[in-house]
Design an enzyme around this catalytic site. Sequence first.
Site, mmCIF file in Angstrom:
data_model
loop_
_atom_site.group_PDB
_atom_site.id
_atom_site.type_symbol
_atom_site.label_atom_id
_atom_site.label_comp_id
_atom_site.label_asym_id
_atom_site.label_seq_id
_atom_site.Cartn_x
_atom_site.Cartn_y
_atom_site.Cartn_z
ATOM 1 N N TYR A 139 0.728 -1.059 -0.012
ATOM 2 C CA TYR A 139 -0.093 -0.095 0.035
ATOM 3 C C TYR A 139 0.900 1.042 -0.068
ATOM 4 O O TYR A 139 1.778 1.370 0.691
ATOM 5 C CB TYR A 139 -0.962 -0.223 1.276
ATOM 6 C CG TYR A 139 -2.064 -1.115 0.969
ATOM 7 C CD1 TYR A 139 -3.039 -0.917 0.154
ATOM 8 C CD2 TYR A 139 -1.696 -2.615 1.926
ATOM 9 C CE1 TYR A 139 -4.052 -1.872 0.167
ATOM 10 C CE2 TYR A 139 -2.519 -3.516 1.297
ATOM 11 C CZ TYR A 139 -3.848 -3.223 0.824
ATOM 12 O OH TYR A 139 -4.735 -4.145 0.536
ATOM 13 N N SER A 140 0.589 2.152 -0.974
ATOM 14 C CA SER A 140 1.154 3.373 -0.903
ATOM 15 C C SER A 140 0.795 4.296 0.394
ATOM 16 O O SER A 140 0.004 4.421 0.772
ATOM 17 C CB SER A 140 0.885 4.558 -2.063
ATOM 18 O OG SER A 140 0.751 3.567 -3.414
ATOM 19 N N CYS A 318 -0.090 7.849 -10.705
ATOM 20 C CA CYS A 318 -0.384 6.536 -9.584
ATOM 21 C C CYS A 318 -1.536 6.143 -9.514
ATOM 22 O O CYS A 318 -2.668 6.871 -9.691
ATOM 23 C CB CYS A 318 -0.117 6.894 -8.254
ATOM 24 S SG CYS A 318 -0.070 5.669 -6.864
ATOM 25 N N GLU A 358 3.772 4.562 -10.865
ATOM 26 C CA GLU A 358 3.445 3.349 -9.809
ATOM 27 C C GLU A 358 2.011 2.904 -10.019
ATOM 28 O O GLU A 358 0.900 3.729 -9.468
ATOM 29 C CB GLU A 358 3.554 3.560 -8.332
ATOM 30 C CG GLU A 358 3.731 2.293 -7.321
ATOM 31 C CD GLU A 358 4.835 2.791 -6.307
ATOM 32 O OE1 GLU A 358 5.885 2.248 -6.399
ATOM 33 O OE2 GLU A 358 4.323 3.138 -5.268
ATOM 34 N N TYR A 360 -1.286 -0.230 -10.239
ATOM 35 C CA TYR A 360 -1.572 -1.588 -9.805
ATOM 36 C C TYR A 360 -3.166 -2.122 -10.235
ATOM 37 O O TYR A 360 -3.638 -1.254 -10.703
ATOM 38 C CB TYR A 360 -1.262 -1.733 -8.172
ATOM 39 C CG TYR A 360 -1.868 -0.589 -7.406
ATOM 40 C CD1 TYR A 360 -3.345 -0.378 -7.094
ATOM 41 C CD2 TYR A 360 -1.189 0.622 -7.216
ATOM 42 C CE1 TYR A 360 -3.648 0.662 -6.307
ATOM 43 C CE2 TYR A 360 -1.602 1.699 -6.367
ATOM 44 C CZ TYR A 360 -3.083 1.720 -6.055
ATOM 45 O OH TYR A 360 -3.579 2.838 -5.235
HETATM 46 P P1 FAD Z 1 -7.123 -10.151 -3.104
HETATM 47 O O1 FAD Z 1 -7.855 -11.018 -1.920
HETATM 48 O O2 FAD Z 1 -5.574 -10.342 -3.195
HETATM 49 O O3 FAD Z 1 -7.742 -10.348 -4.390
HETATM 50 C C1 FAD Z 1 -7.140 -9.815 -5.328
HETATM 51 C C2 FAD Z 1 -7.416 -11.233 -6.678
HETATM 52 O O4 FAD Z 1 -8.639 -10.950 -6.901
HETATM 53 C C3 FAD Z 1 -6.620 -10.420 -8.008
HETATM 54 O O5 FAD Z 1 -5.096 -10.979 -8.014
HETATM 55 C C4 FAD Z 1 -7.468 -11.145 -8.887
HETATM 56 O O6 FAD Z 1 -7.045 -12.455 -9.284
HETATM 57 C C5 FAD Z 1 -8.717 -11.267 -8.337
HETATM 58 N N1 FAD Z 1 -9.409 -10.036 -8.841
HETATM 59 C C6 FAD Z 1 -9.647 -8.691 -8.572
HETATM 60 N N2 FAD Z 1 -10.470 -8.423 -9.206
HETATM 61 C C7 FAD Z 1 -11.147 -9.020 -9.945
HETATM 62 C C8 FAD Z 1 -12.311 -9.027 -10.695
HETATM 63 N N3 FAD Z 1 -12.989 -7.899 -11.016
HETATM 64 N N4 FAD Z 1 -12.774 -10.176 -11.299
HETATM 65 C C9 FAD Z 1 -12.190 -11.458 -10.863
HETATM 66 N N5 FAD Z 1 -11.203 -11.640 -10.027
HETATM 67 C C10 FAD Z 1 -10.592 -10.280 -9.755
HETATM 68 N N6 FAD Z 1 -4.406 -0.365 -2.892
HETATM 69 C C11 FAD Z 1 -5.100 0.510 -2.061
HETATM 70 O O7 FAD Z 1 -6.263 0.300 -1.878
HETATM 71 N N7 FAD Z 1 -4.472 1.602 -1.659
HETATM 72 C C12 FAD Z 1 -3.125 1.799 -1.886
HETATM 73 O O8 FAD Z 1 -2.536 2.828 -1.900
HETATM 74 C C13 FAD Z 1 -2.204 0.805 -2.907
HETATM 75 N N8 FAD Z 1 -1.395 0.835 -3.319
HETATM 76 C C14 FAD Z 1 -0.535 0.075 -3.927
HETATM 77 C C15 FAD Z 1 0.929 -0.145 -4.220
HETATM 78 C C16 FAD Z 1 1.300 -0.763 -4.729
HETATM 79 C C17 FAD Z 1 2.873 -0.612 -5.239
HETATM 80 C C18 FAD Z 1 0.788 -1.891 -5.349
HETATM 81 C C19 FAD Z 1 1.525 -2.860 -6.056
HETATM 82 C C20 FAD Z 1 -0.525 -2.333 -5.066
HETATM 83 C C21 FAD Z 1 -1.230 -1.189 -4.119
HETATM 84 N N9 FAD Z 1 -2.496 -1.394 -3.625
HETATM 85 C C22 FAD Z 1 -3.306 -0.392 -3.134
HETATM 86 C C23 FAD Z 1 -3.253 -2.607 -4.172
HETATM 87 C C24 FAD Z 1 -3.154 -3.735 -2.842
HETATM 88 O O9 FAD Z 1 -1.631 -4.027 -2.693
HETATM 89 C C25 FAD Z 1 -3.859 -4.977 -3.131
HETATM 90 O O10 FAD Z 1 -3.685 -5.467 -4.429
HETATM 91 C C26 FAD Z 1 -5.478 -4.598 -2.987
HETATM 92 O O11 FAD Z 1 -5.829 -3.995 -1.804
HETATM 93 C C27 FAD Z 1 -6.305 -5.681 -3.177
HETATM 94 O O12 FAD Z 1 -5.876 -6.709 -2.475
HETATM 95 P P2 FAD Z 1 -6.927 -7.789 -1.527
HETATM 96 O O13 FAD Z 1 -5.922 -8.805 -0.621
HETATM 97 O O14 FAD Z 1 -7.827 -7.005 -1.033
HETATM 98 O O15 FAD Z 1 -7.323 -8.746 -2.653
#
Ligand code: FAD
Length: 360
Positions: A139-140, A318, A358, A360
Amino acid sequence: MAYSEAQVLAGGLAHIPIIVGIFGFIQKFILNKTNPNKQTKKSSAQIKEPLSKPSLAKTIKKPDHSNVPVNTYRPKTPFLGKVTENYSLLSDGAIGRVNHITFDLSGGDPLLKYVEGQSIGIIPAGEDAKGKPHKIRLYSIASTRHGDNFKGNTVSLCVRQLQYEKDGETIDGVCSTYLCNISPGEKVKITGPVGKEMLLPDQEDANIIMLATGTGIAPMRAYLRRMFEPTEREKNNWSFKGKAWLFMGAPKTANLLYDDDFERYKSKFPENMRYTKAISREQKNTKGGRMYIQDKVLEHAEEIFALIENPKTHIYLCGLKGMEPGIDEAMSKAASTKGLNWSELRPQLKKEGRWHVETY
Ligand code: FAD
Ligand code: A2P
């Protein structure tokens, strides 16, 4: 006097601009000799020295980021940060869920320190479907190094809860749901900090163009606080004097994040801050489609490219990965109206450390 290896290297590097200059002169001389008509055939737009040339000639020294902390805490030994705040950033009628979450970092040994533009990792509590600990999500960081309380012992994030439909079922993202639901007092596994791609330049007179969609605003919020938040300015001893121009994309007005703060900065520092909003589901672009930040970039292409000509201008992108092609297309169109080639200019800005992405 004895020279260290570093001094010899520095001396050698200092000659590079001279050598590059001489080489450029010889190259120009040879080109003019072999094709004396080449220049006279160009249109007036092309005759304008392309942006790439002057900015390369004045090659800016890339800032030294060797002191920026990275990976103070790793996944096997994360820091346990206590949640101090968790509140919604959205107004009535907004789509989805986006929260501002703050963690207390005090008591770490070593202390978890970070700078604006970095990210941290979060390890959600619990186990995955295979009974293994959850993987890290990045997370940023949305706060400055001094934190929202200016005491230098907290970090804040801006998190959108991921939700999507699959086979008629609503699936909640693991980590984003964990974070949005967390209560003050709970402890969270934190790693990092990581990332040197989105750091701010040191110069107080730099120009900072920011292109953000949704939670991509997180690093921009940290930059803008560093630039314009009164107590933060006193703390950081960095009197920003350049131009900061934020392009923010959100689906609805109610989804704008930190909007009151940005409006306040704009009214207090009208010479230094510009704020352009693309509200995709309320405004229409010239083709009648949803208004995206790339449409706003095109609308202001002339001013943006005038700023880019200044080697002190940096661009930060971003948020949604999906916006990258759209931004590229807008920049290509805008560049070509100035007789410039974006596919050459962008890698050059990147090389100069002025193009920061950046997504994602
Ligand atoms: P997960 O449970 O990990 O689910 C994600 C997975 O669900 C995906 O990989 C995909 O397989 C699946 N999926 C997603 N959408 C769909 C869809 N529509 N249909 C079917 N499958 C789907 N997030 C923020 O909110 N704020 C930030 O500031 C932020 N900063 C980031 C900075 C960087 C450098 C990076 C790499 C990512 C950042 N993110 C940010 C994103 C964050 O890291 C997570 O990826 C995001 O919160 C989702 O994680 P999760 O565990 O909730 O979802
Ligand atoms: P929309 O969803 O109306 O198509 P959030 O993360 O709060 O949903 O905000 C993301 C913003 O970025 C929304 O306004 C969204 O518009 C917009 N957006 C979606 N796809 C793109 C894209 N390819 N380029 C630029 N902006 C986009």
